[in-house]
Design a protein around this motif. Sequence first.
Motif, mmCIF file in Angstrom:
data_model
loop_
_atom_site.group_PDB
_atom_site.id
_atom_site.type_symbol
_atom_site.label_atom_id
_atom_site.label_comp_id
_atom_site.label_asym_id
_atom_site.label_seq_id
_atom_site.Cartn_x
_atom_site.Cartn_y
_atom_site.Cartn_z
ATOM 1 N N ARG A 1 47.209 27.980 47.437
ATOM 2 C CA ARG A 1 46.404 28.713 47.261
ATOM 3 C C ARG A 1 47.107 30.590 46.973
ATOM 4 N NH1 ARG A 1 42.027 27.518 51.994
ATOM 5 N NH2 ARG A 1 41.714 25.220 51.136
ATOM 6 N N LYS A 2 48.052 30.949 47.886
ATOM 7 C CA LYS A 2 48.459 31.599 47.127
ATOM 8 C C LYS A 2 49.376 31.781 45.452
ATOM 9 C CE LYS A 2 50.907 32.811 51.544
ATOM 10 N NZ LYS A 2 51.750 33.119 52.338
ATOM 11 N N ILE A 3 49.602 30.792 44.678
ATOM 12 C CA ILE A 3 49.789 30.172 43.622
ATOM 13 C C ILE A 3 48.502 30.861 42.564
ATOM 14 C CG2 ILE A 3 50.645 28.809 41.561
ATOM 15 C CD1 ILE A 3 51.846 27.944 44.578
ATOM 16 N N TRP A 4 47.390 30.108 43.303
ATOM 17 C CA TRP A 4 46.211 30.173 42.374
ATOM 18 C C TRP A 4 45.950 31.497 42.259
ATOM 19 C CZ3 TRP A 4 42.490 26.899 45.840
ATOM 20 C CH2 TRP A 4 42.222 25.581 46.158
ATOM 21 N N ILE A 5 45.792 32.365 43.215
ATOM 22 C CA ILE A 5 46.293 34.339 43.115
ATOM 23 C C ILE A 5 46.908 34.386 42.287
ATOM 24 C CG2 ILE A 5 45.547 36.224 44.472
ATOM 25 C CD1 ILE A 5 45.092 34.860 46.964
ATOM 26 N N GLU A 6 47.961 34.177 42.394
ATOM 27 C CA GLU A 6 48.959 35.283 40.956
ATOM 28 C C GLU A 6 48.722 34.660 40.151
ATOM 29 O OE1 GLU A 6 53.527 35.957 41.192
ATOM 30 O OE2 GLU A 6 52.917 34.759 43.118
ATOM 31 N N GLN A 7 47.991 33.526 39.854
ATOM 32 C CA GLN A 7 48.051 33.003 38.325
ATOM 33 C C GLN A 7 46.474 32.999 37.773
ATOM 34 O OE1 GLN A 7 47.004 28.567 39.462
ATOM 35 N NE2 GLN A 7 49.031 28.119 38.820
ATOM 36 N N TYR A 8 45.515 33.877 38.250
ATOM 37 C CA TYR A 8 44.141 34.259 38.040
ATOM 38 C C TYR A 8 45.095 36.227 38.194
ATOM 39 C CZ TYR A 8 41.295 31.073 39.777
ATOM 40 O OH TYR A 8 40.840 30.186 40.023
ATOM 41 N N ALA B 1 46.092 39.877 31.962
ATOM 42 C CA ALA B 1 45.824 40.166 30.210
ATOM 43 C C ALA B 1 44.947 40.219 29.463
ATOM 44 C CB ALA B 1 46.209 37.833 30.196
ATOM 45 N N CYS B 2 43.992 40.424 30.199
ATOM 46 C CA CYS B 2 42.353 39.655 29.715
ATOM 47 C C CYS B 2 41.631 41.334 30.213
ATOM 48 C CB CYS B 2 41.393 39.105 30.467
ATOM 49 S SG CYS B 2 42.342 37.131 29.581
ATOM 50 N N PHE B 3 42.113 42.230 31.321
ATOM 51 C CA PHE B 3 41.414 43.235 31.361
ATOM 52 C C PHE B 3 41.827 44.152 30.909
ATOM 53 C CE2 PHE B 3 38.845 40.624 35.030
ATOM 54 C CZ PHE B 3 37.902 41.229 35.312
ATOM 55 N N GLY B 4 40.336 45.478 30.862
ATOM 56 C CA GLY B 4 41.941 47.326 30.685
ATOM 57 C C GLY B 4 41.842 47.411 32.564
ATOM 58 N N ILE B 5 42.496 46.756 33.176
ATOM 59 C CA ILE B 5 42.412 47.500 34.226
ATOM 60 C C ILE B 5 44.879 47.018 34.336
ATOM 61 C CG2 ILE B 5 42.872 46.933 36.942
ATOM 62 C CD1 ILE B 5 40.091 46.533 36.000
ATOM 63 N N ILE C 1 36.741 48.316 38.227
ATOM 64 C CA ILE C 1 37.574 46.867 39.047
ATOM 65 C C ILE C 1 36.634 46.287 40.084
ATOM 66 C CG2 ILE C 1 39.083 47.300 41.754
ATOM 67 C CD1 ILE C 1 40.200 50.043 40.140
ATOM 68 N N SER C 2 35.192 46.436 39.831
ATOM 69 C CA SER C 2 34.764 46.152 41.079
ATOM 70 C C SER C 2 35.025 44.378 40.196
ATOM 71 C CB SER C 2 33.345 46.896 40.759
ATOM 72 O OG SER C 2 33.645 47.649 42.048
ATOM 73 N N TRP C 3 34.590 44.179 39.358
ATOM 74 C CA TRP C 3 33.607 43.007 38.259
ATOM 75 C C TRP C 3 35.342 41.873 38.463
ATOM 76 C CZ3 TRP C 3 30.889 39.828 36.291
ATOM 77 C CH2 TRP C 3 29.402 40.797 36.459
ATOM 78 N N TRP C 4 37.296 43.190 38.378
ATOM 79 C CA TRP C 4 38.140 42.625 38.885
ATOM 80 C C TRP C 4 38.011 42.002 40.057
ATOM 81 C CZ3 TRP C 4 43.199 42.766 36.536
ATOM 82 C CH2 TRP C 4 44.294 42.415 37.478
ATOM 83 N N MET C 5 37.657 42.511 41.042
ATOM 84 C CA MET C 5 37.854 41.708 42.066
ATOM 85 C C MET C 5 36.412 40.469 42.492
ATOM 86 S SD MET C 5 40.022 43.123 44.062
ATOM 87 C CE MET C 5 39.894 42.368 45.773
ATOM 88 N N ARG C 6 35.444 40.536 41.870
ATOM 89 C CA ARG C 6 34.015 39.847 41.730
ATOM 90 C C ARG C 6 34.126 38.573 41.346
ATOM 91 N NH1 ARG C 6 28.456 40.753 39.041
ATOM 92 N NH2 ARG C 6 27.248 38.691 39.490
ATOM 93 N N LEU D 1 38.028 37.707 40.481
ATOM 94 C CA LEU D 1 38.833 36.422 41.807
ATOM 95 C C LEU D 1 38.081 36.879 42.243
ATOM 96 C CD1 LEU D 1 42.060 36.964 41.612
ATOM 97 C CD2 LEU D 1 42.038 38.800 42.920
ATOM 98 N N ASN D 2 37.603 37.112 43.788
ATOM 99 C CA ASN D 2 37.306 36.723 44.880
ATOM 100 C C ASN D 2 36.954 35.005 44.859
ATOM 101 O OD1 ASN D 2 38.687 38.328 46.043
ATOM 102 N ND2 ASN D 2 37.164 39.374 46.601
ATOM 103 N N GLN D 3 35.615 35.184 43.678
ATOM 104 C CA GLN D 3 34.497 34.114 43.584
ATOM 105 C C GLN D 3 35.929 33.317 42.652
ATOM 106 O OE1 GLN D 3 32.269 33.944 39.841
ATOM 107 N NE2 GLN D 3 30.302 34.826 40.476
ATOM 108 N N ARG D 4 36.400 33.406 41.923
ATOM 109 C CA ARG D 4 37.561 32.005 41.608
ATOM 110 C C ARG D 4 38.125 31.136 42.630
ATOM 111 N NH1 ARG D 4 38.046 33.143 36.160
ATOM 112 N NH2 ARG D 4 35.332 34.068 35.969
ATOM 113 N N VAL D 5 38.750 31.945 43.887
ATOM 114 C CA VAL D 5 38.891 31.432 44.539
ATOM 115 C C VAL D 5 38.801 30.769 46.099
ATOM 116 C CG1 VAL D 5 40.994 31.994 46.187
ATOM 117 C CG2 VAL D 5 41.173 33.334 44.118
ATOM 118 N N ALA D 6 37.521 31.629 46.201
ATOM 119 C CA ALA D 6 36.376 31.068 46.616
ATOM 120 C C ALA D 6 35.594 29.893 46.692
ATOM 121 C CB ALA D 6 35.609 31.998 47.426
ATOM 122 N N GLN D 7 35.625 29.239 45.297
ATOM 123 C CA GLN D 7 34.806 28.282 44.481
ATOM 124 C C GLN D 7 36.190 26.739 44.435
ATOM 125 O OE1 GLN D 7 33.727 29.369 41.266
ATOM 126 N NE2 GLN D 7 31.546 29.822 41.660
#
Length: 352
Positions: free
Chosen positions: A44-51, A57-61, A138-143, A145-151
């Motif tokens: 799951r650490k690999i999942w997070i790093e992939q995300y 590459a996509c966000f303005g962050i 940043i809240s959308w990044w976290m939203r 990211l956490n949503q994808r990992v949790a699912q």
Amino acid sequence: MARLARAEVFDPNEVAFAHVIARTVRRCFLFGDDPVSGKNFDHRKIWIEQYLQHFAACFGIDLICFAILSNHYHLILRSRPDVVKNWDDTEVARRWLMLCPHRKDAEGNPCEPSRPELDAIRNCPLKLADTRSRLSNISWWMRLLNQRVAQRANAEDEEKGRFFQDRYKAVRLIDESAVLACAAYVDLNPIRAAMAETIEQSDHTSAQRRIETHTQQPAESHSDGLRHDDSFLSPVEIDEAEDEVGPVPSQSGKRCSDKGFLWFSLERYLELLDWTAREIADGKRGQTPQHLAPILQRLGLESSVWCELVADFGKLFKTVAGSPCTVDEYRSCQTKRRFRLPRRIRDLIPSD
């Protein structure tokens, strides 16, 4: 005392550094060896790093630093509304649809958006403005990211309900001393947690990715699907005299911008990490090496103060982080309230 709303700390129109932490909620180690189930969830650490690589590459962050541990992860992010402002409408729509695709290929990767999909965003002024705002939020990044990992984790465990705690922690870093101390705190997390002995052995950290690139010795196996380099991370050094001012959008497309975040080189940063790790691990407070002394002198810090800031950064700073003189001049975004600092910070870094 009630926690401040993030709107009091972060203005969506400002470039801002944030240290964010998200923790799992169901059991202790849902990213590592779980003593409850007896299973190992290191994948799951690999999942997070992939995300993280995809989001960078996509966000303005800008992704400054990261460390993924067994039950939580740390990120340092820099919102870049100044970069997003320069994207045309098609680029804004394309990036959002790569984050939240309507279609995916056989391997689950987002497909390039079609013209009708792009038009649904770029031809609607309200939706376009909202999407542009989200891309540097940043809240959308976290939203997401956490949503994808949790699912994925819930599906794997055949569980329902929350995977992460309700509210991720976010601390705004408002001066260069806070950014540097927090970067070291994040990159040295596995060493303080006794998960690694050296920074090059600290798996799933930005420090390890930078070392792999710097030494030109990337990991031999790439079966995890990760890029074992630092191309998705913000560069370390910013030349205050020579570097271009302004947004500096990325030329590679693997990250938001090519602007650094420290006033010295990657080599000096890695040396500072290595020295700090040895001092913290040995419980010593020795003299700073001569070649590193100017870094701490610029911040006005003694070596012992620096080591305590790095070791206890998460305990010392709760809402905003910076030197007392900087924090005392700073105000919340909406009510213009002052921010509080623990007495220990004022003892460590006296105001002039």
